[in-house]
Design a protein around this motif. Structure first.
Motif, PDB file in Angstrom:
ATOM      1  N   SER A  95     -92.576 -12.374  13.932  1.00 55.47           N
ATOM      2  CA  SER A  95     -92.945 -11.813  12.631  1.00 55.47           C
ATOM      3  C   SER A  95     -92.497 -12.791  11.551  1.00 55.47           C
ATOM      4  CB  SER A  95     -92.296 -10.437  12.414  1.00 55.47           C
ATOM      5  OG  SER A  95     -90.946 -10.579  12.012  1.00 55.47           O
ATOM      6  N   ASP A  96     -92.819 -12.484  10.310  1.00 55.15           N
ATOM      7  CA  ASP A  96     -92.465 -13.370   9.199  1.00 55.15           C
ATOM      8  C   ASP A  96     -90.960 -13.494   8.989  1.00 55.15           C
ATOM      9  OD1 ASP A  96     -95.084 -13.993   8.665  1.00 55.15           O
ATOM     10  OD2 ASP A  96     -95.239 -12.694   6.902  1.00 55.15           O
ATOM     11  N   GLU A  97     -90.188 -12.565   9.521  1.00 53.19           N
ATOM     12  CA  GLU A  97     -88.732 -12.604   9.326  1.00 53.19           C
ATOM     13  C   GLU A  97     -87.961 -12.841  10.618  1.00 53.19           C
ATOM     14  OE1 GLU A  97     -90.431  -9.645   8.276  1.00 53.19           O
ATOM     15  OE2 GLU A  97     -90.846 -10.508   6.317  1.00 53.19           O
ATOM     16  N   SER A 106     -85.848 -12.604   5.028  1.00 52.53           N
ATOM     17  CA  SER A 106     -87.118 -12.961   4.395  1.00 52.53           C
ATOM     18  C   SER A 106     -87.776 -14.096   5.184  1.00 52.53           C
ATOM     19  CB  SER A 106     -86.888 -13.426   2.955  1.00 52.53           C
ATOM     20  OG  SER A 106     -86.189 -14.665   2.953  1.00 52.53           O
ATOM     21  N   LYS A 107     -89.052 -14.293   4.912  1.00 58.08           N
ATOM     22  CA  LYS A 107     -89.783 -15.399   5.526  1.00 58.08           C
ATOM     23  C   LYS A 107     -89.184 -16.734   5.087  1.00 58.08           C
ATOM     24  CE  LYS A 107     -94.514 -17.184   6.125  1.00 58.08           C
ATOM     25  NZ  LYS A 107     -94.140 -18.569   6.140  1.00 58.08           N
ATOM     26  N   ASP A 108     -88.755 -16.825   3.826  1.00 52.30           N
ATOM     27  CA  ASP A 108     -88.160 -18.071   3.331  1.00 52.30           C
ATOM     28  C   ASP A 108     -86.908 -18.446   4.118  1.00 52.30           C
ATOM     29  OD1 ASP A 108     -90.153 -18.373   1.435  1.00 52.30           O
ATOM     30  OD2 ASP A 108     -88.942 -17.566  -0.218  1.00 52.30           O
ATOM     31  N   ARG A 131     -86.131 -17.377   7.208  1.00 52.86           N
ATOM     32  CA  ARG A 131     -86.569 -17.731   8.563  1.00 52.86           C
ATOM     33  C   ARG A 131     -87.103 -19.155   8.600  1.00 52.86           C
ATOM     34  NH1 ARG A 131     -92.204 -16.354  10.966  1.00 52.86           N
ATOM     35  NH2 ARG A 131     -92.579 -18.027   9.466  1.00 52.86           N
ATOM     36  N   ASP A 132     -87.962 -19.501   7.647  1.00 53.04           N
ATOM     37  CA  ASP A 132     -88.561 -20.831   7.617  1.00 53.04           C
ATOM     38  C   ASP A 132     -87.518 -21.922   7.368  1.00 53.04           C
ATOM     39  OD1 ASP A 132     -90.958 -19.575   8.104  1.00 53.04           O
ATOM     40  OD2 ASP A 132     -91.758 -19.859   6.072  1.00 53.04           O
TER      41      ASP A 132
END
Length: 170
Positions: A19-21, A139-141, A143-144
């Motif tokens: 997932s995004d997170e 958050s996705k940020d 994770r990225d």
């Protein structure tokens, strides 16, 4: 995987993004679950694998109980410190550990650091162990940023050493 040599083939962790997170890490170890768990949770053994081949582990503190804290500090080969800490939320011996994880960023106040929630599951089958680590970021940020940090190559080295240590405990 079939190997023509006497040595066991190197297992490699597979990293996926469910997932995004989330980051999901899955790796098979050619060692029984109780030995992989022991190498994962015993400070003197963690010191031998956690840095991979990227530095020297200076500190491993593990208070392995719900509400207990952990902290690992290494000096990277380039000479700078790298530290992580967290708190244990759930522990099922030889099966599952849920804990927070915070990367200690120099110059950033502790209250401004964002924790991930990591669930490590140890599953035994056929005399080996499959370790899955689900990293839940906020958050996705975040994770990225974890993925972009280059964590995968160091993690691969560390998990290879973890397997060697667990196999040596037999």
């Amino acid at each position: 995987m079939t190997s023509t040599s006497e040595a066991a083939p190197m297992n490699e962790a597979v990293v996926t993004l469910p997932s995004d997170e989330q980051i999901l890490i899955t790796r098979r170890f050619d060692a029984p679950r109780h030995l992989v768990y022991r190498a994962w949770t015993t400070p003197d053994l963690v010191k031998q694998w956690w840095a991979g081949r990227r530095g020297q582990v200076d500190t491993v503190d593990i208070d392995l109980r719900v509400g207990g804290r952990w902290r690992y500090v290494m000096t990277a080969t380039e000479g700078f410190p790298v530290a992580f800490h967290g708190e244990f939320r759930e522990i099922v011996p030889d099966e599952r550990i849920v804990s927070t994880e915070v990367f200690e960023m120099p110059g950033v106040a502790a209250e401004d650091l964002e924790a991930t929630l990591n669930t490590a599951t140890f599953a035994e089958s056929g005399g080996g162990t499959t370790l899955t680590i689900l990293v839940q970021a906020g958050s996705k940020d975040v994770r990225d940023a974890i993925i972009a940090s280059g964590m995968e190559s160091g993690m691969q080295e560390g998990l290879q050493l973890l397997e060697e240590i667990a196999r040596g405990l037999a």
